[in-house]
Write a protein that holds these residues in place. Structure first.
Motif, short mmCIF file in Angstrom:
data_model
loop_
_atom_site.label_atom_id
_atom_site.label_comp_id
_atom_site.label_asym_id
_atom_site.label_seq_id
_atom_site.Cartn_x
_atom_site.Cartn_y
_atom_site.Cartn_z
N GLY A 131 0.79 -1.20 -0.04
CA GLY A 131 -0.04 0.01 0.28
C GLY A 131 0.78 1.26 0.13
N PRO A 132 0.25 2.38 -0.13
CA PRO A 132 -1.08 2.62 -0.20
C PRO A 132 -1.54 2.21 -1.51
CG PRO A 132 0.13 4.72 -0.29
CD PRO A 132 1.08 3.66 0.03
N VAL A 133 -3.01 1.74 -1.86
CA VAL A 133 -3.28 1.23 -3.28
C VAL A 133 -4.13 2.46 -3.77
CG1 VAL A 133 -4.72 -0.54 -4.14
CG2 VAL A 133 -3.30 -1.23 -2.11
N ALA A 134 -4.01 2.58 -5.03
CA ALA A 134 -4.75 3.68 -5.72
C ALA A 134 -5.43 2.73 -7.01
CB ALA A 134 -3.87 4.46 -6.33
N GLY A 135 -6.97 3.43 -7.13
CA GLY A 135 -7.72 2.71 -8.05
C GLY A 135 -7.93 3.83 -9.34
N VAL A 136 -7.96 3.61 -10.41
CA VAL A 136 -7.90 4.37 -11.55
C VAL A 136 -8.95 3.98 -12.43
CG1 VAL A 136 -6.61 5.14 -13.55
CG2 VAL A 136 -5.26 4.93 -11.41
N LEU A 195 -4.50 -0.17 -9.12
CA LEU A 195 -5.57 -1.16 -9.96
C LEU A 195 -6.25 -0.65 -10.73
CD1 LEU A 195 -6.67 -2.82 -6.45
CD2 LEU A 195 -5.15 -3.85 -8.00
N THR A 196 -6.33 -0.86 -12.04
CA THR A 196 -7.01 -0.29 -13.26
C THR A 196 -8.08 -1.09 -13.52
OG1 THR A 196 -5.61 -1.35 -14.90
CG2 THR A 196 -4.68 0.97 -14.11
#
Length: 279
Positions: free
Chosen positions: A20-25, A117-118
């Motif tokens: 982490g940190p985990v980003a979403g796109v 994460l896309t």
């Protein structure tokens, strides 16, 4: 690609492994024929109990999206929103700009993500470890949050266009190819808000004798349509003078096997070498 089932599960697993940190796109507007492309990236606190309404933005009512949008702005660890104007979509193609905007959104985060994460497809060129999640906007919280940020931002932009161009109905269909929108496009021809590189827009422009005011990268489907109807010379005449010479390439027929559902020349780039600018 990863098929996610638990809304917070994938982010939690990555966090526990120190990724982490985990980003979403996610994006909004790739399938529209008018208006900008909007891409958002979002980092959430794991398991945020306040985001109970959060889900895929397309499954929410407009009022619910607005509520969740405001909540995300307050509670997100970090977020970014990238607006790609119609001019860039027309110049480079929707697929190229979709990938580029996702890279821009990830780079614009102030908090450096450990993992990205896309939604739906891999994004080459990301400098952070990443993976694509099939239907991620329905299965991963941070991607769903990005989808809400992108869609609400874009919907508000399209509603603003309605004030100046009420006859197109942008406040209702938001630039997507609905029956009412296509009828207005046929009646009035395209506006500067429309994507002149798209087949239905280019076809309407030809019928109205209109020229784009910017360089345009035609879709393969638009080229096929022109060739099939014997109007390729007319298409060139409509678009030629608007293109700057240093940006233009010779007009080529699309390669065999290219389908009518390609959104842009960039969408078929992996399969053919096609140039699609008119000179």
């Amino acid at each position: 690609m990863v098929r996610g089932d638990l809304f917070w599960g994938l982010q939690g697993a990555l966090d526990r492994r120190g990724l982490g940190p985990v980003a979403g796109v996610d994006e909004a507007g790739a399938g529209a024929c008018a208006g900008p492309l909007v891409v958002a990236a979002c980092v959430l606190k794991q398991g945020d109990a306040k985001l109970t309404e959060l889900t895929d933005s397309k499954l929410m009512t407009a009022k619910a999206r607005d509520r969740v949008y405001d909540l995300i702005l307050k509670r997100a660890v970090d977020y970014s929103v990238i607006v790609v104007p119609t001019e860039e979509v027309d110049l480079y193609g929707i697929r190229v700009m979709n990938l580029e905007a996702m890279r821009r959104a990830a780079a614009a985060l102030r908090v450096s993500p450990g993992y990205i994460l896309t939604d739906g497809f891999r994004v080459p060129g990301l400098t952070t470890p990443n993976t694509a999640v099939i239907k991620g906007d329905r299965s991963v919280a941070c991607i769903a949050a990005a989808s809400v940020l992108a869609k609400v931002t874009r919907d508000r932009i399209m509603a603003g266009y309605h004030d100046d161009l009420p006859h197109y109905g942008f406040d209702v269909h938001k630039g997507y190819s609905t029956t009412d929108h296509l009828a207005a496009l046929r009646e009035h021809g395209p506006s500067d808000v429309h994507r002149w590189s798209y087949t239905n827009v280019a076809t309407a422009a030809i019928k109205h004798g209109m020229r784009p005011a910017r360089p345009v990268l035609l879709t393969y489907a638009a080229l096929e349509k022109a060739i099939e109807t014997g109007a390729s010379a007319g298409l060139a005449a409509v678009l030629d003078e608007a293109l700057e010479p240093q940006l233009s390439l010779p007009l080529h027929a699309p390669a065999a096997g290219v389908g009518h559902n390609e959104r842009s020349a960039g969408g078929a780039a992996a399969r053919t070498r096609g140039g699609a600018r008119i000179s």
